[in-house]
Every structure is written in structure tokens, then in C-alpha cells.
Design an enzyme around this catalytic site. Sequence first.
Site, PDB file in Angstrom:
ATOM      1  N   ALA A  75      20.091   1.381  73.902  1.00  0.00           N
ATOM      2  CA  ALA A  75      21.014   1.414  72.755  1.00  0.00           C
ATOM      3  C   ALA A  75      21.922   0.204  72.835  1.00  0.00           C
ATOM      4  O   ALA A  75      22.029  -0.439  73.871  1.00  0.00           O
ATOM      5  CB  ALA A  75      21.867   2.680  72.790  1.00  0.00           C
ATOM      6  N   THR A 117      27.896   9.705  73.680  1.00  0.00           N
ATOM      7  CA  THR A 117      29.137   9.062  74.137  1.00  0.00           C
ATOM      8  C   THR A 117      30.376   9.821  73.675  1.00  0.00           C
ATOM      9  O   THR A 117      30.363  10.471  72.623  1.00  0.00           O
ATOM     10  CB  THR A 117      29.199   7.621  73.583  1.00  0.00           C
ATOM     11  OG1 THR A 117      30.512   7.094  73.779  1.00  0.00           O
ATOM     12  CG2 THR A 117      28.909   7.576  72.091  1.00  0.00           C
ATOM     13  N   TYR A 141      29.707   2.311  66.520  1.00  0.00           N
ATOM     14  CA  TYR A 141      28.981   2.728  67.733  1.00  0.00           C
ATOM     15  C   TYR A 141      29.003   4.253  67.850  1.00  0.00           C
ATOM     16  O   TYR A 141      27.948   4.903  67.955  1.00  0.00           O
ATOM     17  CB  TYR A 141      29.617   2.060  68.962  1.00  0.00           C
ATOM     18  CG  TYR A 141      29.166   2.672  70.263  1.00  0.00           C
ATOM     19  CD1 TYR A 141      27.807   2.765  70.571  1.00  0.00           C
ATOM     20  CD2 TYR A 141      30.096   3.170  71.178  1.00  0.00           C
ATOM     21  CE1 TYR A 141      27.402   3.341  71.768  1.00  0.00           C
ATOM     22  CE2 TYR A 141      29.686   3.743  72.374  1.00  0.00           C
ATOM     23  CZ  TYR A 141      28.339   3.830  72.660  1.00  0.00           C
ATOM     24  OH  TYR A 141      27.928   4.406  73.835  1.00  0.00           O
ATOM     25  N   LYS A 145      25.814   7.108  67.286  1.00  0.00           N
ATOM     26  CA  LYS A 145      25.402   8.101  68.287  1.00  0.00           C
ATOM     27  C   LYS A 145      25.543   9.523  67.732  1.00  0.00           C
ATOM     28  O   LYS A 145      24.723  10.400  68.020  1.00  0.00           O
ATOM     29  CB  LYS A 145      26.250   7.936  69.553  1.00  0.00           C
ATOM     30  CG  LYS A 145      25.941   6.665  70.331  1.00  0.00           C
ATOM     31  CD  LYS A 145      24.638   6.811  71.103  1.00  0.00           C
ATOM     32  CE  LYS A 145      24.326   5.613  71.961  1.00  0.00           C
ATOM     33  NZ  LYS A 145      23.170   5.812  72.825  1.00  0.00           N
ATOM     34  N   ARG A 219      41.226   5.794  79.953  1.00  0.00           N
ATOM     35  CA  ARG A 219      39.818   6.190  79.949  1.00  0.00           C
ATOM     36  C   ARG A 219      39.510   6.996  81.205  1.00  0.00           C
ATOM     37  O   ARG A 219      40.222   6.932  82.194  1.00  0.00           O
ATOM     38  CB  ARG A 219      38.900   4.952  79.936  1.00  0.00           C
ATOM     39  CG  ARG A 219      38.989   4.103  78.678  1.00  0.00           C
ATOM     40  CD  ARG A 219      38.323   4.798  77.499  1.00  0.00           C
ATOM     41  NE  ARG A 219      38.390   4.006  76.274  1.00  0.00           N
ATOM     42  CZ  ARG A 219      39.423   4.021  75.431  1.00  0.00           C
ATOM     43  NH1 ARG A 219      40.489   4.764  75.669  1.00  0.00           N
ATOM     44  NH2 ARG A 219      39.392   3.293  74.321  1.00  0.00           N
ATOM     45  N   GLY A 278      38.910  -0.555  67.017  1.00  0.00           N
ATOM     46  CA  GLY A 278      37.969   0.539  67.297  1.00  0.00           C
ATOM     47  C   GLY A 278      38.271   1.325  68.552  1.00  0.00           C
ATOM     48  O   GLY A 278      37.564   2.291  68.864  1.00  0.00           O
ATOM     49  N   ASP A 279      39.294   0.940  69.318  1.00  0.00           N
ATOM     50  CA  ASP A 279      39.596   1.621  70.582  1.00  0.00           C
ATOM     51  C   ASP A 279      40.533   2.820  70.386  1.00  0.00           C
ATOM     52  O   ASP A 279      41.681   2.638  70.001  1.00  0.00           O
ATOM     53  CB  ASP A 279      40.302   0.659  71.550  1.00  0.00           C
ATOM     54  CG  ASP A 279      39.333  -0.180  72.345  1.00  0.00           C
ATOM     55  OD1 ASP A 279      38.150   0.187  72.430  1.00  0.00           O
ATOM     56  OD2 ASP A 279      39.778  -1.207  72.895  1.00  0.00           O
TER      57      ASP A 279
HETATM   58  N1  UDP Z   1      39.629  -3.482  78.066  1.00  0.00           N
HETATM   59  C1  UDP Z   1      40.589  -4.438  78.368  1.00  0.00           C
HETATM   60  N2  UDP Z   1      40.159  -5.667  78.814  1.00  0.00           N
HETATM   61  C2  UDP Z   1      38.836  -5.970  78.981  1.00  0.00           C
HETATM   62  C3  UDP Z   1      37.875  -4.982  78.669  1.00  0.00           C
HETATM   63  C4  UDP Z   1      38.307  -3.748  78.213  1.00  0.00           C
HETATM   64  O1  UDP Z   1      41.791  -4.208  78.239  1.00  0.00           O
HETATM   65  O2  UDP Z   1      38.508  -7.096  79.383  1.00  0.00           O
HETATM   66  C5  UDP Z   1      40.071  -2.133  77.652  1.00  0.00           C
HETATM   67  C6  UDP Z   1      39.456  -1.652  76.351  1.00  0.00           C
HETATM   68  O3  UDP Z   1      40.250  -2.044  75.261  1.00  0.00           O
HETATM   69  C7  UDP Z   1      39.426  -0.149  76.581  1.00  0.00           C
HETATM   70  C8  UDP Z   1      39.227   0.008  78.084  1.00  0.00           C
HETATM   71  O4  UDP Z   1      39.625  -1.238  78.648  1.00  0.00           O
HETATM   72  O5  UDP Z   1      40.658   0.421  76.249  1.00  0.00           O
HETATM   73  C9  UDP Z   1      37.799   0.280  78.489  1.00  0.00           C
HETATM   74  O6  UDP Z   1      36.982  -0.646  77.801  1.00  0.00           O
HETATM   75  P1  UDP Z   1      35.450  -0.852  78.118  1.00  0.00           P
HETATM   76  O7  UDP Z   1      34.956  -1.944  77.212  1.00  0.00           O
HETATM   77  O8  UDP Z   1      35.256  -1.029  79.579  1.00  0.00           O
HETATM   78  O9  UDP Z   1      34.786   0.544  77.733  1.00  0.00           O
HETATM   79  P2  UDP Z   1      34.846   1.424  76.367  1.00  0.00           P
HETATM   80  O10 UDP Z   1      35.964   2.420  76.567  1.00  0.00           O
HETATM   81  O11 UDP Z   1      35.056   0.506  75.208  1.00  0.00           O
HETATM   82  O12 UDP Z   1      33.500   2.070  76.316  1.00  0.00           O
END
Ligand code: UDP
Length: 323
Positions: A75, A117, A141, A145, A219, A278-279
Site C-alpha cells: 500500500a 490503520t 490515506y 484504507k 502517537r 492531515g495529522d
Molecule cells: N513528524 C515530525 N517530524 C518528522 C516526521 C514526523 O514531527 O520528521 C511527526 C508527524 O507530524 C506525526 C508524528 O511525527 O505527528 C508521526 O509521524 P510519522 O510520519 O512517523 O507517522 P504517522 O503518524 O504519520 O503515520
Amino acid sequence: MKVFVTGGAGYIGSVCVEELLNAGHQVTVYDDLSEGHRSAVAPRATFVHAQPDEPGNIAAAVKSAQPEAILHFAANALVGESMTNPGKYFRNNVYNALQLADAAVENGVRKFVFSSTCATYGPPDRVPMTEDLPQRPINPYGESKLMFEKILLWYQQIHRLEFIAFRYFNAAGASEKLGEHHRIETHLIPNVLKVALGQATHCEIYGTDYPTPDGTCIRDYIHIRDLAQAHILGLAPGRSGFYNLGNGDGYSVRQVIQTCEKVSGKAIKAVEKPRRPGDPPKLVASADKAIKELGWRPQFPKLEDIVATAWAWHVRHPDGYAD
Ligand code: UDP
């Protein structure tokens, strides 16, 4: 069991293939190597290198393998990219997956295991998040899913295709041999560890004004070997439905950076940046259902242990896989 694994050359899929082989299963890996690495596929597995979007490819591969179970990891999985290129997500994560589900039905496959997810939920009404919470994704995303989860429900009802869908929280860590190497790395832990390895001057924090204690996103990080174990348990007959896979502990971006500093023994410079579109601010699992119903027992629940396995792998493979 004969098991067909899409995305078995990727980060999570390759570790699951390793565990499947160790558990005595016979494995065929199907991967286009767009993200995965040929050298991450255990030599004991049969490998099919093919594009998922060329007509007939998936159907032919499933027909030839005649698997009892399909594990569908392949994916696109980047929240940020899905906000700029949604079509890529709907084509691959829904349309290509649908061809796989059709092939499963046509070939009498007994079990379909799907990598879903926590992004299907969107910002939750409460944490820890249980499987019955409303699903309101805020990025393509998560939407893609969720669409395939719904397809699986209909296929189970109409075609009797038994499925189990795991809603992963944040996959992290490494096994002895296999780790995280994306050609363009966007994930937090590997990006932070790059600074500790001396491969980057700093890491970036996406957003410091979230409604969380330190203003950064929270997270729930889960070890990929623990994810893999859940898939092995899910293969047992009669096990179906939706399961969250996480540790139930939330860590902020700043806490992850501090943990990486502690594990690596290096100072890590972080630069504050705007939010990434999107976060959701906070995603933390309740995995009680998987623990009770599947007998799942995570072996690496502590963030420090998870990061330590990732760090050990990156130190041994500073440039990742050769291919
Ligand atoms: N994040 C960040 N800096 C980075 C990568 C990710 O601050 O270089 C943050 C991102 O905004 C999220 C969290 O870390 O809040 C986890 O992001 P990741 O991309 O690892 O996984 P996701 O939760 O998007 O699947």
C-alpha cells in the site's frame, strides 16, 4: 499454511514474512519493489516481482500460488503525500486491493489479512481508542484504507471471504536482520535517528501548537515484530473482524526525540516547523480486543526498547539495504 504476502519486501511485510517462515508457513511474496527491497525478502520465500496495476498480474500470481491465506501489506502509507496526491492512494489502496480480493474469491482463499490503520478513525472522541469508535478519516490515506475495510465486510457477507483487518498504530523498531529503509524517509523515528548517525544536521518537528501537553503530536508506537505476531495469530480459522494494534501509551514528538537521544547517547537538534496537513493531534490505541480475543502479547511495549532495536539496525546498516 500456504501464504501469499503482498508488500513482503517492505518494512512491516518483510518482518512478517520472517516470522511466518519461522512459524513453518510456506510463503510467496508479491512486491513491485517501489518501496520494498529485494534483499529484505528471506531466501526461503518464493518471490514474484510484478506491478499490481497491470491487468491480470495479481490474478495470475494468486492463481499460480494457490494460497490458503493472503496477507495484504502492499500500500501507499504516507499521510502527507496522500494530501497532495490522493489519486495515488485510491488507485493503489482501493482499486489494486480490490483485484486482490477478487483473486482471493476466485481461488477459494480461506483467509484475507488486511493492513489497516488508525488513520481510519481521524481525530478520536476519546483515547485510548477502541475499535467501535466512529471512523472519520481526515486524510485520503485513512479514507482509502477505510474504503477497503468496507469492501472486505461486503465480501465476507456475500462471498464468505473471511477477513481480519489490523488497524496499526505507529509501526517502529527492527528485527535482528530487517529494519526501516524508505527511499524517501518521512517517518519520525528514522528521521530523528539520522541525526544521531551524523547523516543529517537536524530533525524537524511538524507543529508545536497542538492541544497536547508539549504542543506536539502524540502517537502510539508499536514494534514491528509484535505487529507480525498478531498476523500469525490472526491466521487461525474463525478469527475475523477489526483489531487495533498498539501499546496503549502515547508519546509526543518531543518525547520520541528525547528517547532517541537517550538510546543513541547523542544530542539531536530539532527545528520547529508548521503542522503537516492531515495529522490528527493524538492517536493512542486500546488493543484490549486483540489481547483478549487473539491472545496477543506484545514483547516490546516500551518506547525505549523499540527505539533501541531501530538504533541497533541503523548502526549496523547506516545506508539501509543495498538495493
Ligand atoms: N513528524 C515530525 N517530524 C518528522 C516526521 C514526523 O514531527 O520528521 C511527526 C508527524 O507530524 C506525526 C508524528 O511525527 O505527528 C508521526 O509521524 P510519522 O510520519 O512517523 O507517522 P504517522 O503518524 O504519520 O503515520
